[in-house]
Scaffold this motif. Structure first.
Motif, PDB file in Angstrom:
ATOM      1  N   PHE A  19      35.389  41.950 100.859  1.00 54.80           N
ATOM      2  CA  PHE A  19      35.480  41.313  99.548  1.00 54.80           C
ATOM      3  C   PHE A  19      34.302  40.363  99.358  1.00 54.80           C
ATOM      4  O   PHE A  19      33.912  39.648 100.274  1.00 54.80           O
ATOM      5  CB  PHE A  19      36.795  40.544  99.416  1.00 54.80           C
ATOM      6  CG  PHE A  19      38.018  41.409  99.435  1.00 54.80           C
ATOM      7  CD1 PHE A  19      38.519  41.949  98.256  1.00 54.80           C
ATOM      8  CD2 PHE A  19      38.662  41.702 100.633  1.00 54.80           C
ATOM      9  CE1 PHE A  19      39.647  42.763  98.276  1.00 54.80           C
ATOM     10  CE2 PHE A  19      39.791  42.506 100.659  1.00 54.80           C
ATOM     11  CZ  PHE A  19      40.279  43.042  99.484  1.00 54.80           C
ATOM     12  N   THR A  20      33.740  40.356  98.168  1.00 56.14           N
ATOM     13  CA  THR A  20      32.623  39.479  97.838  1.00 56.14           C
ATOM     14  C   THR A  20      32.880  38.821  96.491  1.00 56.14           C
ATOM     15  O   THR A  20      33.811  39.188  95.770  1.00 56.14           O
ATOM     16  CB  THR A  20      31.307  40.267  97.764  1.00 56.14           C
ATOM     17  OG1 THR A  20      31.368  41.191  96.640  1.00 56.14           O
ATOM     18  CG2 THR A  20      31.050  41.046  99.044  1.00 56.14           C
ATOM     19  N   PRO A  24      35.559  40.963  93.972  1.00 55.36           N
ATOM     20  CA  PRO A  24      36.722  40.272  94.555  1.00 55.36           C
ATOM     21  C   PRO A  24      37.991  41.120  94.579  1.00 55.36           C
ATOM     22  O   PRO A  24      38.966  40.741  95.213  1.00 55.36           O
ATOM     23  CB  PRO A  24      36.890  39.061  93.634  1.00 55.36           C
ATOM     24  CG  PRO A  24      36.379  39.534  92.313  1.00 55.36           C
ATOM     25  CD  PRO A  24      35.235  40.466  92.627  1.00 55.36           C
ATOM     26  N   VAL A  25      37.989  42.249  93.872  1.00 53.88           N
ATOM     27  CA  VAL A  25      39.148  43.138  93.830  1.00 53.88           C
ATOM     28  C   VAL A  25      38.680  44.531  94.227  1.00 53.88           C
ATOM     29  O   VAL A  25      37.764  45.091  93.630  1.00 53.88           O
ATOM     30  CB  VAL A  25      39.794  43.165  92.429  1.00 53.88           C
ATOM     31  CG1 VAL A  25      41.015  44.085  92.431  1.00 53.88           C
ATOM     32  CG2 VAL A  25      40.181  41.759  91.982  1.00 53.88           C
ATOM     33  N   ARG A  33      35.513  52.783 102.570  1.00 54.83           N
ATOM     34  CA  ARG A  33      34.080  53.064 102.577  1.00 54.83           C
ATOM     35  C   ARG A  33      33.276  51.874 103.084  1.00 54.83           C
ATOM     36  O   ARG A  33      32.335  52.027 103.875  1.00 54.83           O
ATOM     37  CB  ARG A  33      33.631  53.439 101.166  1.00 54.83           C
ATOM     38  CG  ARG A  33      32.163  53.860 101.091  1.00 54.83           C
ATOM     39  CD  ARG A  33      31.827  54.467  99.746  1.00 54.83           C
ATOM     40  NE  ARG A  33      32.004  53.523  98.655  1.00 54.83           N
ATOM     41  CZ  ARG A  33      32.996  53.565  97.767  1.00 54.83           C
ATOM     42  NH1 ARG A  33      33.928  54.513  97.861  1.00 54.83           N
ATOM     43  NH2 ARG A  33      33.082  52.674  96.787  1.00 54.83           N
ATOM     44  N   ARG A  34      33.661  50.666 102.673  1.00 57.31           N
ATOM     45  CA  ARG A  34      32.901  49.478 103.076  1.00 57.31           C
ATOM     46  C   ARG A  34      33.114  49.117 104.542  1.00 57.31           C
ATOM     47  O   ARG A  34      32.232  48.514 105.158  1.00 57.31           O
ATOM     48  CB  ARG A  34      33.287  48.288 102.188  1.00 57.31           C
ATOM     49  CG  ARG A  34      32.783  48.396 100.756  1.00 57.31           C
ATOM     50  CD  ARG A  34      33.078  47.139  99.966  1.00 57.31           C
ATOM     51  NE  ARG A  34      32.415  47.189  98.666  1.00 57.31           N
ATOM     52  CZ  ARG A  34      31.918  46.125  98.048  1.00 57.31           C
ATOM     53  NH1 ARG A  34      32.021  44.931  98.594  1.00 57.31           N
ATOM     54  NH2 ARG A  34      31.342  46.249  96.875  1.00 57.31           N
ATOM     55  N   THR A  35      34.268  49.421 105.087  1.00 53.92           N
ATOM     56  CA  THR A  35      34.572  49.049 106.467  1.00 53.92           C
ATOM     57  C   THR A  35      34.346  50.177 107.460  1.00 53.92           C
ATOM     58  O   THR A  35      34.244  49.936 108.662  1.00 53.92           O
ATOM     59  CB  THR A  35      36.034  48.586 106.595  1.00 53.92           C
ATOM     60  OG1 THR A  35      36.898  49.665 106.200  1.00 53.92           O
ATOM     61  CG2 THR A  35      36.292  47.376 105.718  1.00 53.92           C
ATOM     62  N   GLY A  36      34.302  51.413 106.968  1.00 51.19           N
ATOM     63  CA  GLY A  36      34.186  52.555 107.860  1.00 51.19           C
ATOM     64  C   GLY A  36      35.484  52.905 108.556  1.00 51.19           C
ATOM     65  O   GLY A  36      35.499  53.673 109.521  1.00 51.19           O
TER      66      GLY A  36
END
Length: 248
Positions: A19-20, A24-25, A33-36
């Motif tokens: 989350f950035t 944020p959602v 996809r972002r964490t693998g």
């Protein structure tokens, strides 16, 4: 690292780190996809973290950071204790300047903004409370870098000096010269280093003889930051005295 080799705690932190401020959602597929991580793993962890308040599920089935994490984060002594002591002086500085006032600490090779006070008519900022900015491009970051060890400077240089505007410091010679000026004068002025709309000034907060944080004031390029320096220095001295008293 193979996803199967991560600990449960590591996977949970990977999820939280996805989350950035800009995103944020997030939905399951984007988290995967972002964490693998496999989607079933993400689904299971998200359900567990929602149960414990670390995440919240939105009406459309996506996820966002939960309030429980904010509660826990507020207990972090480096941010909470500092913020508690500093806030009255930051409020006084805001009343004296009616400009953006920020409290900054060092976190790795970045400047972490733990508090910010802004008025309705203040120049818009790229930073936010809880956000991070590069040390070489931000006024508070330069103050912290100037009083850190040579290892941090080397790490910043090895990471590359990203250009944000025409005035951003992007050479090692200019960075070293600027840091020497900060140590000599006790303040720094960054004109359009990060944002072409703004000028920032910053000074250090000391505790036990070491620089613990920095306070910055950000104004529009049409304003002269010079008259703000006495109030900025006074606020930093007040916070430093407060931290020294609190440590006794």
């Amino acid at each position: 690292m193979n996803p199967d080799e991560r600990t449960v705690l590591g996977r949970a932190f990977d999820l939280l780190g996805a989350f950035t401020a800009e995103r944020p959602v997030l939905g399951l597929s984007e988290l995967a996809r972002r964490t693998g991580l496999p989607t079933p793993t993400v689904h299971r962890l998200c359900a567990q973290m929602c149960t414990r308040g670390a995440l919240e599920r939105t009406e459309d089935g996506r996820y966002r950071i939960g309030v429980r994490l904010w509660e826990l984060g507020a207990l972090a002594p480096r941010a909470h204790g500092l913020r508690q002591v500093a806030l009255p002086f930051l409020e006084d500085l805001y009343e004296a300047t009616h400009q953006n006032v920020q409290l900054v600490v060092l976190e790795g090779t970045e400047a972490l903004y733990v508090e910010r006070i802004s008025g309705h008519h203040a120049v818009p900022l790229l930073s936010r409370a809880g956000g991070r900015l590069p040390l070489h491009a931000s006024s508070g970051g330069l103050v912290l870098l100037a009083h850190a060890g040579p290892e941090l400077l080397l790490a910043v240089l090895e990471g590359g000096l990203e250009r944000f505007t025409e005035n951003t410091i992007t050479s090692e010679h200019r960075l070293r010269s600027t840091l020497a000026d900060v140590r000599r004068t006790g303040t720094v002025t960054c004109r359009q280093h990060l944002d072409p709309r703004s000028v920032a000034v910053a000074a250090p907060v000391l505790a036990g003889g070491a620089v613990l944080a920095a306070v910055s004031v950000v104004v529009s390029t049409s304003d002269d930051p010079g008259p703000l320096l006495p109030a900025l220095r006074a606020a930093c001295r007040g916070i430093s005295r407060g931290l020294t008293a609190a440590a006794r």
